[in-house]
Write a protein that holds these residues in place. Sequence first.
Motif: not given
Lengths: 116, 111
Positions: A35-41, A44-51, B95-104
């Motif tokens: 799950w990711y969250v995006q605030y205006p402009n 995307l910020q990562f929130l959590l994951k299930y592996i 990193q591999d199949v982990g979470e992706a980090f995004f630019g602005q």
Amino acid sequence: AQSVAQPEDQVNVAEGNPLTVKCTYSVSGNPYLFWYVQYPNRGLQFLLKYITGDNLVKGSYGFEAEFNKSQTSFHLKKPSALVSDSALYFCAVRDGSTGTASKLTFGTGTRLQVTL
Amino acid sequence: DTAVSQTPKYLVTQMGNDKSIKCEQNLGHDTMYWYKQDSKKFLKIMFSYNNKELIINETVPNRFSPKSPDKAHLNLHINSLELGDSAVYFCASSQDVGEAFFGQGTRLTVV
């Protein structure tokens, strides 16, 4: 082909109430879910994951999500919503079986509106 | 320190021009991506590189050419820009199949 469905374009909730943002997925191999969250402009910020492991995962800002294999769902939840949670939320899936060639596929996004 | 940084943040250009967007990550990740977010906020993967090698090319017009000089950088060059290329372009790394980090993001407007 893998896919993610977010059936609600928008979810409205009053501050202090619990919130749920729905997500279902389709993938042929092992589902890695995010799950990711995006605030205006913003990005995307990562929130959590299930592996793997516990079906209930906890993430940032008090959010959690429950992986349900039989229903192929990964709904995002928070016990008590804040006005500052208002944003666009994206669910995403990878096929964990395909290694570095796995795509991160996003749903269409759900706008969360939290009101006083 | 910004983890994934892309420049420029805004790009306004005329149809037919050629432009580039640069991306750098300082997370030590092996995999980098370009995503396109359209006006309806749909996110679509365009390219993925792993250790400088193209892994995913998602039927993007060949006017778009990614280049990865090293695993910390993934640039996007676009030739002969069209009105339909207007969108927000996001670089990301994982990193591999982990979470992706995004630019602005880079908001590209073609006029």
